[in-house]
Write a protein that holds these residues in place. Sequence first.
Motif, PDB file in Angstrom:
ATOM      1  N   CYS A 180       2.708   7.547  -2.266  1.00 56.36           N
ATOM      2  CA  CYS A 180       2.861   6.087  -2.304  1.00 56.36           C
ATOM      3  C   CYS A 180       3.047   5.601  -3.742  1.00 56.36           C
ATOM      4  O   CYS A 180       3.899   4.748  -4.023  1.00 56.36           O
ATOM      5  CB  CYS A 180       1.650   5.405  -1.684  1.00 56.36           C
ATOM      6  SG  CYS A 180       1.427   5.727   0.088  1.00 56.36           S
ATOM      7  N   GLU A 181       2.251   6.159  -4.649  1.00 55.09           N
ATOM      8  CA  GLU A 181       2.335   5.751  -6.055  1.00 55.09           C
ATOM      9  C   GLU A 181       3.665   6.191  -6.670  1.00 55.09           C
ATOM     10  O   GLU A 181       4.270   5.446  -7.452  1.00 55.09           O
ATOM     11  CB  GLU A 181       1.159   6.340  -6.827  1.00 55.09           C
ATOM     12  CG  GLU A 181      -0.189   5.750  -6.391  1.00 55.09           C
ATOM     13  CD  GLU A 181      -1.367   6.439  -7.048  1.00 55.09           C
ATOM     14  OE1 GLU A 181      -1.143   7.495  -7.692  1.00 55.09           O
ATOM     15  OE2 GLU A 181      -2.500   5.929  -6.922  1.00 55.09           O
ATOM     16  N   LEU A 209       0.822  -1.203   0.000  1.00 52.13           N
ATOM     17  CA  LEU A 209       0.000   0.000   0.000  1.00 52.13           C
ATOM     18  C   LEU A 209       0.862   1.261   0.000  1.00 52.13           C
ATOM     19  O   LEU A 209       0.542   2.252  -0.667  1.00 52.13           O
ATOM     20  CB  LEU A 209      -0.922  -0.013   1.224  1.00 52.13           C
ATOM     21  CG  LEU A 209      -1.662   1.279   1.573  1.00 52.13           C
ATOM     22  CD1 LEU A 209      -2.674   1.616   0.484  1.00 52.13           C
ATOM     23  CD2 LEU A 209      -2.360   1.143   2.918  1.00 52.13           C
ATOM     24  N   THR A 247       5.375   9.565   6.549  1.00 46.32           N
ATOM     25  CA  THR A 247       5.326   8.163   6.130  1.00 46.32           C
ATOM     26  C   THR A 247       6.134   7.288   7.076  1.00 46.32           C
ATOM     27  O   THR A 247       5.703   6.194   7.461  1.00 46.32           O
ATOM     28  CB  THR A 247       5.863   8.009   4.694  1.00 46.32           C
ATOM     29  OG1 THR A 247       5.060   8.785   3.809  1.00 46.32           O
ATOM     30  CG2 THR A 247       5.825   6.552   4.255  1.00 46.32           C
ATOM     31  N   ARG A 270      -1.648   9.324  -0.872  1.00 51.15           N
ATOM     32  CA  ARG A 270      -1.771   8.345  -1.952  1.00 51.15           C
ATOM     33  C   ARG A 270      -0.785   8.628  -3.091  1.00 51.15           C
ATOM     34  O   ARG A 270      -0.121   7.717  -3.600  1.00 51.15           O
ATOM     35  CB  ARG A 270      -3.197   8.348  -2.496  1.00 51.15           C
ATOM     36  CG  ARG A 270      -3.417   7.517  -3.737  1.00 51.15           C
ATOM     37  CD  ARG A 270      -3.379   6.043  -3.440  1.00 51.15           C
ATOM     38  NE  ARG A 270      -4.605   5.600  -2.784  1.00 51.15           N
ATOM     39  CZ  ARG A 270      -4.833   4.340  -2.443  1.00 51.15           C
ATOM     40  NH1 ARG A 270      -3.910   3.410  -2.674  1.00 51.15           N
ATOM     41  NH2 ARG A 270      -5.959   3.998  -1.842  1.00 51.15           N
ATOM     42  N   VAL A 325      -3.826   6.961   5.052  1.00 56.53           N
ATOM     43  CA  VAL A 325      -3.182   7.405   3.814  1.00 56.53           C
ATOM     44  C   VAL A 325      -4.125   8.290   3.007  1.00 56.53           C
ATOM     45  O   VAL A 325      -3.734   9.353   2.497  1.00 56.53           O
ATOM     46  CB  VAL A 325      -2.729   6.188   2.980  1.00 56.53           C
ATOM     47  CG1 VAL A 325      -2.356   6.599   1.556  1.00 56.53           C
ATOM     48  CG2 VAL A 325      -1.551   5.496   3.648  1.00 56.53           C
ATOM     49  N   GLU A 326      -5.366   7.884   2.895  1.00 56.18           N
ATOM     50  CA  GLU A 326      -6.343   8.636   2.104  1.00 56.18           C
ATOM     51  C   GLU A 326      -6.688   9.975   2.748  1.00 56.18           C
ATOM     52  O   GLU A 326      -6.742  11.014   2.079  1.00 56.18           O
ATOM     53  CB  GLU A 326      -7.600   7.798   1.903  1.00 56.18           C
ATOM     54  CG  GLU A 326      -7.373   6.572   1.018  1.00 56.18           C
ATOM     55  CD  GLU A 326      -8.597   5.685   0.936  1.00 56.18           C
ATOM     56  OE1 GLU A 326      -9.472   5.798   1.829  1.00 56.18           O
ATOM     57  OE2 GLU A 326      -8.679   4.867  -0.005  1.00 56.18           O
ATOM     58  N   LEU A 347      -4.799   2.235   5.452  1.00 54.45           N
ATOM     59  CA  LEU A 347      -5.345   2.717   4.176  1.00 54.45           C
ATOM     60  C   LEU A 347      -6.131   4.007   4.379  1.00 54.45           C
ATOM     61  O   LEU A 347      -5.972   4.978   3.618  1.00 54.45           O
ATOM     62  CB  LEU A 347      -6.242   1.647   3.561  1.00 54.45           C
ATOM     63  CG  LEU A 347      -7.042   2.049   2.316  1.00 54.45           C
ATOM     64  CD1 LEU A 347      -6.106   2.465   1.182  1.00 54.45           C
ATOM     65  CD2 LEU A 347      -7.946   0.904   1.876  1.00 54.45           C
ATOM     66  N   ARG A 348      -6.962   4.028   5.411  1.00 56.46           N
ATOM     67  CA  ARG A 348      -7.771   5.218   5.692  1.00 56.46           C
ATOM     68  C   ARG A 348      -6.890   6.415   6.046  1.00 56.46           C
ATOM     69  O   ARG A 348      -7.136   7.547   5.603  1.00 56.46           O
ATOM     70  CB  ARG A 348      -8.732   4.911   6.851  1.00 56.46           C
ATOM     71  CG  ARG A 348      -9.646   6.055   7.251  1.00 56.46           C
ATOM     72  CD  ARG A 348     -10.564   6.447   6.123  1.00 56.46           C
ATOM     73  NE  ARG A 348     -11.504   7.501   6.524  1.00 56.46           N
ATOM     74  CZ  ARG A 348     -12.146   8.279   5.684  1.00 56.46           C
ATOM     75  NH1 ARG A 348     -11.961   8.133   4.373  1.00 56.46           N
ATOM     76  NH2 ARG A 348     -12.967   9.200   6.118  1.00 56.46           N
TER      77      ARG A 348
END
Length: 429
Positions: free
Chosen positions: A278-279, A194, A308, A275, A269-270, A266-267
Motif C-alpha cells: 500500500c505504501e 488506506l 488487493t 501494508r 491489510v495488516e 485495515l485489519r
Amino acid sequence: MGSGLILGIESSCDETAAAVVERGALTRSSVVASQIATHAPYGGVVPELASREHLRNIVPVTRAALAEAACEAKDLDAIAVTSGPGLAGALLVGITYAKGLAFALRKPLIAVNHLEGHIHAVLLEERQRKAASDGSGESLPMPALALVVSGGHTHLYLARPPRAGVEIGAWQYSLVGRTLDDAAGEAFDKVAKLLGLGYPGGPWIDHLAQFGDPRAVPFKFAQIKTKAHLGGTGKIPRTKGAHTAPVAELDRHFLFSFSGIKTAVLRYVEVNGMRAGCEARQRALGAVLESGRVPTWEDAKGLCDQKTLDLIASFQHAVVGDLLRKTFAAAEGVDAASVLVTGGVAANRELRVRFTSEAAERGFPVAFPTLALSTDNAAMIAAAAWPRFLAGEFAGLGLEADPRLTLGVTLGAAVELPGRRSDQGLAGV
C-alpha cells in the motif's frame, strides 16, 4: 409568470457550481469547477482551501452558467443557493454571493437544503426524460423512498410531493434511516487512502473492483442492536447534523454503520502483510502526480496484485449489499411506491446494476440521476427551488449558513403510516 429561469448556486463542499434551470424541468446550463486537484495531495477536503477556491471560482463560474444559458442576470426570476448542510466557510461564499446578486437585481432569494437538492436531481432527470419523449413517459409514482448516499451523507427519506400538487410548495420529507458514523462515500475514500489509491476514492474503487473477486473476502455487517446504540443511552451519530437528528426514534433495521468495515479492511491489510504494498503504491502514484501528470486508475491497476484487487471488489460488494438490503426493506416497510438513489455514490456502476436488478425483482420503479447530476451541482439546487418559487417561499437577506442543517422530520419506529409493514421484508437485513 416570468421567464421561469432560476439561477442555482452550490458551494457546500469542494465544488463551485452554478446552473440555470427553466421551470424546474429543463437544464439550460450547468457549470462545475472541481477542486479535486487541490485536495488530492491531502487525501481529503481541506476546508480552508475549499473556501479560497470558492472565492476564486464563484464569479467566473456564474458568468459561464449565464453565458451557456444564453441569458442575462436580469432575465432570471430568482436566485437559489445551498444554505446547508456543508462546510461553514464554503457555504458562506455561495450564500454571500447569492444574497448580493438578489439584492442588486431585486430578485427573490430561495434557500435550498443540499440533501433536498440531491433528491431533486433525480426528479429533474425524470422531467427531462419525459419531456424528451414528448411527455409520453410515465411519471415516477409517489411517495418515493430516497437513498441519499455520498461522501458526507447516507440517509433514507420518504419523499412526498406538496399537497397542492407536484410543482407548488415544499416537498415533505420524513427521515427513515441514516448512518451512525461514517457515510458510505467516506468509507470509500478512507479505504482508498488506506490502500494507497487516489482521492476521491469512490471512482478508483469502482474501476478497480471489476478486476477482483467480490466474494474473496467475506465482509459482514452486524445487525445494529437497540441496547448498544439506542436504548436510553442518548447516543447520537457522529455525522453532520448529529445534534438535531436523534436516532432513538428510528427503526434500527434502517440504520447504517460503515466504520466497522473500514476497520475490517485495515485489519485484513495488516494480517496479510499488505501494508508495504500500500505504501509503495502511494509513493508510485505520488511520483506520477509530481511529474505533472494526474494519475489514473489504470496506473493504479498496474500497481495492484490480485489479492488487493480481490479486497477492493469484496469491500465494494459488501457496502453496496448493505445499502441495497436496507433501502428496499425500508421501501417496503413504509409503503413507498418507488425508489430514488442519488448522491455521489449513486454513480457507482455496481450499485446501479444491483439496485436495478433488485428493483425489478421486487416490483419497484427505481430512478437515478445522470452521472453529472449525481455529484454536487447547481442544477439540482435550482430544480429544488422551483416549487418554492411558485409558492412564494423566499428567504430574507439575513439568510445564514447552517453547516448542520437537517431535512424533514423523523419517521419514528413507533409511527404507523397507512399500511406500514414495520417488520416485513427485513429477513437477512
